[in-house]
Design an enzyme around this catalytic site. Structure first.
Site, PDB file in Angstrom:
ATOM      1  N   LEU A   1       4.576  19.244  30.724  1.00  0.00           N
ATOM      2  CA  LEU A   1       3.931  18.618  29.559  1.00  0.00           C
ATOM      3  C   LEU A   1       3.143  19.620  28.711  1.00  0.00           C
ATOM      4  O   LEU A   1       2.181  19.241  28.038  1.00  0.00           O
ATOM      5  CB  LEU A   1       3.025  17.441  29.992  1.00  0.00           C
ATOM      6  CG  LEU A   1       3.738  16.289  30.709  1.00  0.00           C
ATOM      7  CD1 LEU A   1       2.735  15.199  31.109  1.00  0.00           C
ATOM      8  CD2 LEU A   1       4.833  15.663  29.844  1.00  0.00           C
TER       9      LEU A   1
ATOM     10  N   THR B   1       4.362  21.308  26.075  1.00  0.00           N
ATOM     11  CA  THR B   1       4.672  20.852  24.705  1.00  0.00           C
ATOM     12  C   THR B   1       5.328  19.470  24.743  1.00  0.00           C
ATOM     13  O   THR B   1       5.368  18.780  23.731  1.00  0.00           O
ATOM     14  CB  THR B   1       5.608  21.836  23.962  1.00  0.00           C
ATOM     15  OG1 THR B   1       6.779  22.032  24.778  1.00  0.00           O
ATOM     16  CG2 THR B   1       4.947  23.163  23.705  1.00  0.00           C
ATOM     17  N   GLY B   2       5.833  19.083  25.894  1.00  0.00           N
ATOM     18  CA  GLY B   2       6.443  17.756  26.027  1.00  0.00           C
ATOM     19  C   GLY B   2       5.370  16.682  26.041  1.00  0.00           C
ATOM     20  O   GLY B   2       4.184  16.971  26.203  1.00  0.00           O
TER      21      GLY B   2
ATOM     22  N   ALA C   1      13.711  23.205  30.047  1.00  0.00           N
ATOM     23  CA  ALA C   1      12.305  23.632  30.012  1.00  0.00           C
ATOM     24  C   ALA C   1      12.235  25.112  29.639  1.00  0.00           C
ATOM     25  O   ALA C   1      12.982  25.921  30.168  1.00  0.00           O
ATOM     26  CB  ALA C   1      11.649  23.410  31.375  1.00  0.00           C
TER      27      ALA C   1
ATOM     28  N   GLN D   1       9.508  28.229  27.406  1.00  0.00           N
ATOM     29  CA  GLN D   1       8.545  28.661  26.410  1.00  0.00           C
ATOM     30  C   GLN D   1       9.415  28.875  25.164  1.00  0.00           C
ATOM     31  O   GLN D   1      10.282  29.745  25.157  1.00  0.00           O
ATOM     32  CB  GLN D   1       7.910  29.962  26.917  1.00  0.00           C
ATOM     33  CG  GLN D   1       6.775  30.536  26.111  1.00  0.00           C
ATOM     34  CD  GLN D   1       7.133  30.889  24.696  1.00  0.00           C
ATOM     35  OE1 GLN D   1       6.674  30.213  23.758  1.00  0.00           O
ATOM     36  NE2 GLN D   1       7.942  31.910  24.492  1.00  0.00           N
TER      37      GLN D   1
ATOM     38  N   TYR E   1      11.975  36.433  23.372  1.00  0.00           N
ATOM     39  CA  TYR E   1      12.578  35.112  23.612  1.00  0.00           C
ATOM     40  C   TYR E   1      14.102  35.228  23.692  1.00  0.00           C
ATOM     41  O   TYR E   1      14.735  34.716  24.625  1.00  0.00           O
ATOM     42  CB  TYR E   1      12.155  34.161  22.477  1.00  0.00           C
ATOM     43  CG  TYR E   1      12.882  32.837  22.460  1.00  0.00           C
ATOM     44  CD1 TYR E   1      12.492  31.786  23.279  1.00  0.00           C
ATOM     45  CD2 TYR E   1      13.968  32.632  21.584  1.00  0.00           C
ATOM     46  CE1 TYR E   1      13.158  30.569  23.255  1.00  0.00           C
ATOM     47  CE2 TYR E   1      14.637  31.416  21.555  1.00  0.00           C
ATOM     48  CZ  TYR E   1      14.227  30.386  22.384  1.00  0.00           C
ATOM     49  OH  TYR E   1      14.899  29.184  22.354  1.00  0.00           O
TER      50      TYR E   1
ATOM     51  N   VAL F   1      11.386  23.846  11.167  1.00  0.00           N
ATOM     52  CA  VAL F   1      10.968  23.720   9.770  1.00  0.00           C
ATOM     53  C   VAL F   1      11.105  22.277   9.266  1.00  0.00           C
ATOM     54  O   VAL F   1      10.273  21.818   8.479  1.00  0.00           O
ATOM     55  CB  VAL F   1      11.753  24.732   8.888  1.00  0.00           C
ATOM     56  CG1 VAL F   1      13.222  24.374   8.775  1.00  0.00           C
ATOM     57  CG2 VAL F   1      11.143  24.888   7.533  1.00  0.00           C
TER      58      VAL F   1
ATOM     59  N   GLU G   1      11.546  38.272   9.744  1.00  0.00           N
ATOM     60  CA  GLU G   1      12.302  37.008   9.798  1.00  0.00           C
ATOM     61  C   GLU G   1      13.770  37.267   9.480  1.00  0.00           C
ATOM     62  O   GLU G   1      14.102  37.989   8.535  1.00  0.00           O
ATOM     63  CB  GLU G   1      11.721  35.986   8.812  1.00  0.00           C
ATOM     64  CG  GLU G   1      12.307  34.623   9.040  1.00  0.00           C
ATOM     65  CD  GLU G   1      11.813  33.556   8.053  1.00  0.00           C
ATOM     66  OE1 GLU G   1      12.253  32.421   8.177  1.00  0.00           O
ATOM     67  OE2 GLU G   1      11.011  33.875   7.155  1.00  0.00           O
TER      68      GLU G   1
HETATM   69  N1  LIG Z   1      14.850  23.470  19.068  1.00  0.00           N
HETATM   70  C1  LIG Z   1      15.788  24.350  18.815  1.00  0.00           C
HETATM   71  O1  LIG Z   1      16.199  24.527  17.669  1.00  0.00           O
HETATM   72  C2  LIG Z   1      16.392  25.176  19.936  1.00  0.00           C
HETATM   73  C3  LIG Z   1      17.352  26.142  19.607  1.00  0.00           C
HETATM   74  C4  LIG Z   1      17.908  26.900  20.627  1.00  0.00           C
HETATM   75  C5  LIG Z   1      17.538  26.684  21.962  1.00  0.00           C
HETATM   76  N2  LIG Z   1      16.582  25.750  22.242  1.00  0.00           N
HETATM   77  C6  LIG Z   1      16.211  25.574  23.644  1.00  0.00           C
HETATM   78  O2  LIG Z   1      16.266  24.191  23.972  1.00  0.00           O
HETATM   79  C7  LIG Z   1      15.292  23.910  24.980  1.00  0.00           C
HETATM   80  C8  LIG Z   1      14.420  22.728  24.547  1.00  0.00           C
HETATM   81  O3  LIG Z   1      13.717  23.088  23.369  1.00  0.00           O
HETATM   82  P1  LIG Z   1      12.929  22.008  22.473  1.00  0.00           P
HETATM   83  O4  LIG Z   1      13.113  22.405  21.060  1.00  0.00           O
HETATM   84  O5  LIG Z   1      13.276  20.647  22.908  1.00  0.00           O
HETATM   85  O6  LIG Z   1      11.441  22.381  22.855  1.00  0.00           O
HETATM   86  P2  LIG Z   1      10.273  21.522  23.561  1.00  0.00           P
HETATM   87  O7  LIG Z   1       9.068  22.410  23.574  1.00  0.00           O
HETATM   88  O8  LIG Z   1      10.131  20.176  22.921  1.00  0.00           O
HETATM   89  O9  LIG Z   1      10.846  21.334  25.033  1.00  0.00           O
HETATM   90  C9  LIG Z   1      10.542  22.201  26.092  1.00  0.00           C
HETATM   91  C10 LIG Z   1      10.024  21.353  27.241  1.00  0.00           C
HETATM   92  O10 LIG Z   1       9.815  22.208  28.375  1.00  0.00           O
HETATM   93  C11 LIG Z   1       8.535  21.920  28.932  1.00  0.00           C
HETATM   94  N3  LIG Z   1       8.054  23.163  29.560  1.00  0.00           N
HETATM   95  C12 LIG Z   1       7.682  24.298  28.923  1.00  0.00           C
HETATM   96  N4  LIG Z   1       7.302  25.229  29.821  1.00  0.00           N
HETATM   97  C13 LIG Z   1       7.445  24.654  31.045  1.00  0.00           C
HETATM   98  C14 LIG Z   1       7.207  25.117  32.363  1.00  0.00           C
HETATM   99  N5  LIG Z   1       6.719  26.345  32.597  1.00  0.00           N
HETATM  100  N6  LIG Z   1       7.443  24.277  33.398  1.00  0.00           N
HETATM  101  C15 LIG Z   1       7.911  23.007  33.175  1.00  0.00           C
HETATM  102  N7  LIG Z   1       8.150  22.529  31.941  1.00  0.00           N
HETATM  103  C16 LIG Z   1       7.922  23.337  30.882  1.00  0.00           C
HETATM  104  C17 LIG Z   1       7.677  21.461  27.787  1.00  0.00           C
HETATM  105  O11 LIG Z   1       6.574  20.674  28.185  1.00  0.00           O
HETATM  106  C18 LIG Z   1       8.694  20.685  26.938  1.00  0.00           C
HETATM  107  O12 LIG Z   1       8.744  19.325  27.323  1.00  0.00           O
HETATM  108  C19 LIG Z   1      14.528  25.201  25.218  1.00  0.00           C
HETATM  109  O13 LIG Z   1      15.091  25.863  26.328  1.00  0.00           O
HETATM  110  C20 LIG Z   1      14.790  25.998  23.954  1.00  0.00           C
HETATM  111  O14 LIG Z   1      14.699  27.387  24.176  1.00  0.00           O
HETATM  112  C21 LIG Z   1      16.002  24.992  21.266  1.00  0.00           C
END
Ligand SMILES: NC(=O)c1ccc[n+]([C@@H]2O[C@H](COP(=O)([O-])OP(=O)(O)OC[C@H]3O[C@@H](n4cnc5c(N)ncnc54)[C@H](O)[C@@H]3O)[C@@H](O)[C@H]2O)c1
Length: 313
Positions: A33, A35-36, A73, A75, A141, A184, A268
């Site tokens: 939780l 960021t969740g 999950a 960062q 990352y 964004v 960027e």
């Molecule tokens: N959003 C995008 O555009 C995008 C693009 C490429 C990849 N991703 C990948 O998709 C996945 C989900 O991303 P999202 O956009 O839903 O982000 P998000 O932050 O909403 O989801 C990440 C979740 O992981 C949990 N979390 C973070 N660190 C943790 C830890 N140490 N232990 C347990 N839980 C942990 C957070 O609480 C959150 O619920 C990530 O792996 C991200 O790298 C996202």
């Protein structure tokens, strides 16, 4: 199937959980939780509020008869990964490895991994980038995601892990956190709902490949099938400028506002788009949500008062 979804309280993960449960699977969520959000945890899912680094994760494998892992999950902040690469590596590399090791020990072969397209390919040689495009991550990352992909190949060769690596482009949709520096679409929605001008860094002609979270969910349903292994781009192949996103969301909001341009951000990426042809040929996946419609639906989601929207205030 009993599926462990890490990050299942987050933006993308929570939508995947909804779909898996809808399909009749049993879902176990692991999320710290950070960021969740608690209110995004599906009521029919088993929930473990644990960190990826917590040794208690092994209890999940001992008690829940896990048959597949969907690892979301992470960062997720590129800026944070630059500021603190060791923390990023701890969660995104070591945390993933601990999960992989448990998967190997408990003979869970299906392992879906949320990787990234944009941050892996870096400034592209051609557009859209297919999976053969050279990888050139420009941030800790991106390096961490690529490292985990390599570990997955090692585990495939040595421990019968069957990885489905999904390289997403820029995912947008309901529940995205508008407080991050990424996302964004969510950020513009939040600014518009506060009657603020959407803030664009630079000239706004930088492009990204925006894919709807619902198309990403479909990719994760396909990835669950036994024969879906390998590395796949999950995007639209289209480049859309940040100016176009701002204009579309302003229209969706019905407000009379124009974007504000701030100085460009250092380092960027200028353009990005990824080719989904391989996933389409192998597993018949393609994005179906039209961008304008997806943006309007996302704005409408953020405009609705609900517990999940409390963070807008
Ligand atoms: N959003 C995008 O555009 C995008 C693009 C490429 C990849 N991703 C990948 O998709 C996945 C989900 O991303 P999202 O956009 O839903 O982000 P998000 O932050 O909403 O989801 C990440 C979740 O992981 C949990 N979390 C973070 N660190 C943790 C830890 N140490 N232990 C347990 N839980 C942990 C957070 O609480 C959150 O619920 C990530 O792996 C991200 O790298 C996202």
């Amino acid at each position: 199937m009993n599926i462990l979804v890490t990050g299942g309280a987050g933006f993308i993960g929570s939508h995947i959980v909804d779909a898996y449960i809808q399909e009749g699977h049993r879902v176990v969520i692991l999320d710290n939780l950070s960021t969740g959000k608690r209110e995004q945890v599906h009521p029919d899912a088993a929930f473990y509020a644990l960190d990826l680094m917590d040794p208690k994760i092994k209890d999940i494998f001992e008690q829940e008869n896990i048959e597949a892992i969907n690892h979301h999950a992470a960062q997720i902040s590129v800026t944070q990964s630059v500021a603190n690469p060791a923390f990023d590596a701890e969660i995104n590399i070591v945390g993933s490895l601990k999960l992989l090791q448990l998967a190997a020990t408990h003979k869970v072969s299906k392992f879906i991994f949320a990787s990234t397209g944009g941050a892996l390919y870096g400034e592209q040689d051609y557009y859209p980038a297919n999976e053969e495009h050279p990888t050139n991550p420009m941030s800790p990352y991106g390096i961490a995601k690529l490292t985990v992909e390599r570990y997955l190949n090692y585990y495939r060769e040595n421990f019968n892990i069957q990885p489905a690596i999904l390289r997403y482009s820029n995912v947008y949709g309901p529940r995205q956190d508008p407080h991050g520096e990424a996302g964004v679409v969510a950020i513009f929605c939040k600014q518009l709902l506060k009657d603020q001008q959407p803030v664009i860094f630079g000239d706004g002609e930088q492009t990204r490949d925006f894919v709807s979270v619902f198309d990403v969910v479909n990719a994760n349903l396909k990835a669950l099938s036994e024969n879906c292994t390998g590395t796949y781009n999950v995007g639209t192949g289209e480049e859309t400028s940040v100016n176009i996103i701002a204009a579309s969301l302003i229209k969706a909001s019905g407000k009379v506002l124009s974007p504000q341009h701030n100085p460009p951000r250092m380092g960027e990426q200028r353009r990005s788009s990824i080719d989904y042809g391989k996933f389409n040929r192998d597993h018949d996946w393609k994005p179906v949500e039209p961008l304008d419609e997806g943006l309007k639906n996302t704005f409408d989601f953020f405009a609705q008062p609900s517990p999940a929207q409390a963070n807008l205030k």
